[in-house]
Design a protein around this motif. Structure first.
Motif, PDB file in Angstrom:
ATOM      1  N   UNK A 234      47.434  22.492  92.960  1.00 45.29           N
ATOM      2  CA  UNK A 234      46.174  22.353  92.232  1.00 45.29           C
ATOM      3  C   UNK A 234      45.169  21.583  93.058  1.00 45.29           C
ATOM      4  N   UNK A 235      44.099  21.165  92.377  1.00 42.83           N
ATOM      5  CA  UNK A 235      43.025  20.432  93.069  1.00 42.83           C
ATOM      6  C   UNK A 235      42.743  19.135  92.322  1.00 42.83           C
ATOM      7  N   UNK A 236      42.639  18.050  93.086  1.00 44.19           N
ATOM      8  CA  UNK A 236      42.467  16.739  92.450  1.00 44.19           C
ATOM      9  C   UNK A 236      41.007  16.378  92.218  1.00 44.19           C
TER      10      UNK A 236
ATOM     11  N   UNK B  92      36.549  20.589  95.357  1.00 44.38           N
ATOM     12  CA  UNK B  92      36.753  19.987  96.679  1.00 44.38           C
ATOM     13  C   UNK B  92      38.114  20.462  97.201  1.00 44.38           C
ATOM     14  N   UNK B  93      38.090  21.395  98.136  1.00 44.69           N
ATOM     15  CA  UNK B  93      39.342  21.989  98.612  1.00 44.69           C
ATOM     16  C   UNK B  93      40.184  21.018  99.439  1.00 44.69           C
ATOM     17  N   UNK B  94      39.552  19.967  99.944  1.00 44.68           N
ATOM     18  CA  UNK B  94      40.344  18.990 100.706  1.00 44.68           C
ATOM     19  C   UNK B  94      41.277  18.209  99.775  1.00 44.68           C
ATOM     20  N   UNK B  95      41.018  18.300  98.460  1.00 44.02           N
ATOM     21  CA  UNK B  95      41.856  17.567  97.501  1.00 44.02           C
ATOM     22  C   UNK B  95      43.037  18.407  97.020  1.00 44.02           C
ATOM     23  N   UNK B  96      43.301  19.486  97.701  1.00 45.07           N
ATOM     24  CA  UNK B  96      44.396  20.369  97.293  1.00 45.07           C
ATOM     25  C   UNK B  96      45.739  19.627  97.347  1.00 45.07           C
ATOM     26  N   UNK B  97      46.603  19.926  96.393  1.00 45.84           N
ATOM     27  CA  UNK B  97      47.953  19.356  96.420  1.00 45.84           C
ATOM     28  C   UNK B  97      48.946  20.445  96.027  1.00 45.84           C
ATOM     29  N   UNK B  98      50.177  20.294  96.485  1.00 48.77           N
ATOM     30  CA  UNK B  98      51.247  21.213  96.084  1.00 48.77           C
ATOM     31  C   UNK B  98      52.530  20.398  95.889  1.00 48.77           C
ATOM     32  N   UNK B  99      53.607  21.105  95.605  1.00 53.90           N
ATOM     33  CA  UNK B  99      54.893  20.430  95.420  1.00 53.90           C
ATOM     34  C   UNK B  99      55.560  20.091  96.749  1.00 53.90           C
ATOM     35  N   UNK B 100      54.863  20.374  97.876  1.00 52.43           N
ATOM     36  CA  UNK B 100      55.463  20.134  99.193  1.00 52.43           C
ATOM     37  C   UNK B 100      54.347  19.743 100.164  1.00 52.43           C
TER      38      UNK B 100
END
Lengths: 178, 305
Positions: A45-47, A69-77
């Protein structure tokens, strides 16, 4: 006296319109995705995001502007997160933002259909997605789950290694500021 | 302790990219070396490099040669994009800088061949390609940034070209460049950019095939210098800008300037050394900064597969 009443009514109406804009942020808006590949999947997702949702008399008058803000992307890995930021996928150094602007909301048989422009990776494309919208007074609840083809935005790395279609979930639960 | 890559992934990389690149490069280099009109100077090596890249890039296309995924690249479209990239001062550009890398190397190969056939005019062409390359590959943050990058890239390219011109025959140059490209692919894994890692492996496969044939036939393969002079610094410049991982700047710089260390061979009297020893020394000189680069990287990042 009549002038004062008219002025008060006009100001009051204006305040109603001003109040009917919901400021979107990461607290009241969640954007998550599921990326799949032949050997598995990753949730993310995105923070960080900002935007506005302007409420109208009914959900079909809704206007939404969202900047992610795509730099705030997060995943499970963490490794996957960094890989998604790279030029193989979002290329966040060159394209740090994504924008979604809803241009039309139509009543659908099961809810509503949102039509808008999704700008990502330097390309803009119109998409139509299903959504459920609940608008009560100055509060807005919107949920939408849909799939996009990453190749439509030239995110074309890893054909046959990473699936073309990505599932996206958007959930807004906000209230216009008083 | 870094984990090893899965065997299936390695086999897939070999099957889809490295072997096609090596096979195409070897076939073209061999045939072109036999043809009377083509075998002059570095033409066989230049053709082999171009065909090796095309074959290696064919299946997965880590480097997209099209400007629009919906249709093939047109000449007019290419020129418009080039014009736009040259005059652009915007922070975000389309196509991204990486699009130009292979075209810059292609320009370098042509300049190298012209230099061998037509004399000093080729050096001016090399300089123009170097300056244009730096200008196109640099981040579009500001005019000053681009000017600095263009000048730095051109200066480094000219240095590498000048140094490698002394080592154009016998296979040492492509062999060492192939090893360096293999090391670059590992650096790109640290940087989490798989398409650059694949490009480096395509480069490595192409160069190893040329190295073997050039050593076997003791033929000229000076065009490899264009890859080392433009391709390696270009890839390092792109990676440093594009990676989301903060690797040491020295890791990229050492990898880019590594070929220049061969200039140290100039201090060794040729008569005192046999050709074989000079070749080994050349390989070591180039690989020392390459190994230092990987060492510095491994201290701050974890290699994951």
């Amino acid at each position: 006296m009549v002038r004062v009443l008219i002025l008060a009514a006009a100001l009051g109406t204006g305040m109603v319109f001003a109040d009917s804009t919901v400021s979107l942020n990461a607290d009241n808006t969640k954007i998550t995705f599921v990326g799949t590949k032949p050997k598995g999947k990753h949730d993310g997702g995105f923070k960080k995001l900002t935007g506005t949702a302007k409420l109208g008399s009914d959900p079909t008058a809704l206007k939404v502007d969202l900047e992610i803000d795509l730099t705030s992307i997060f995943t499970d890995n963490e490794k996957v997160t960094n890989h998604l930021k790279s030029p193989d996928f979002f290329d966040v150094k060159n394209h740090p933002k994504s924008k979604f602007t809803v241009t039309k909301v139509e009543k659908d048989k099961d809810g509503y259909k949102l039509t808008g422009n999704l700008e990502m990776h330097g390309k803009s494309k119109e998409i139509s997605v299903p959504a459920t919208i609940s608008q009560t007074g100055d509060s807005l609840k919107l949920e939408s789950t849909f799939k996009i083809n990453r190749f439509d935005w030239d995110i074309n790395y890893g054909k046959n290694k990473v699936d073309d279609m990505v599932e996206i979930k958007v959930k807004i639960d906000g209230k216009a500021a008083k | 302790m870094a984990a090893l890559p899965e065997l299936s992934d390695v086999m897939e990389l070999l099957r889809a990219e490295v072997l096609p690149a090596a096979g195409a490069a070897a076939a073209v280099y061999f045939v072109a070396s036999m043809l009377p009109l083509v075998r002059r100077a570095s033409i066989p090596a230049a053709l082999a490099i171009a065909c090796g890249f095309a074959a290696g890039n064919w299946q997965d296309q880590p480097i997209d040669l099209r400007l629009d995924s919906s249709h093939r690249l047109h000449g007019s479209e290419f020129l418009t994009a080039l014009q736009s990239a040259v005059v652009s001062t915007n922070g975000t550009v389309h196509p991204p800088q990486r699009f130009w890398l292979v075209w810059i190397v292609a320009g370098g190969l042509i300049a190298h061949v012209i230099n061998e056939m037509a004399g000093n005019i080729g050096w001016w062409l090399k300089l123009i390609v170097g300056l244009l390359g730096g200008w196109l590959l640099a981040p579009h943050d500001s005019m000053t940034t681009r000017l600095v990058y263009a000048a730095g890239y051109a200066a480094l390219s000219m240095c590498i070209w000048w140094v490698l011109d002394d080592h154009s025959s016998g296979g040492v140059q492509p062999f060492t460049a192939a090893l360096a490209a293999g090391a670059i692919s590992i650096l790109m894994l640290y940087a989490h950019i798989l398409r650059y890692s694949q490009l480096a492996m395509i480069m490595s496969g192409t160069l190893i095939a040329i190295a073997f044939l050039a050593w076997w036939f003791q033929t000229d393969c000076g065009a490899v210098a264009a890859v080392a002079a433009l391709g390696i610094p270009g890839l390092m410049l792109l990676s440093q800008h594009d990676s989301a991982i903060d690797l040491p700047r020295a890791s990229y710089s050492l990898m880019a300037v590594a070929p220049v260390t061969l200039a140290l061979l100039g201090f060794v009297y040729r008569d005192n050394l046999g050709a074989r020893f000079r070749g080994i020394l050349a390989i070591l000189l180039w690989l020392i900064p390459v190994c230092a680069s990987l060492y510095l990287t491994s201290r701050v990042a974890i290699l994951e597969f």
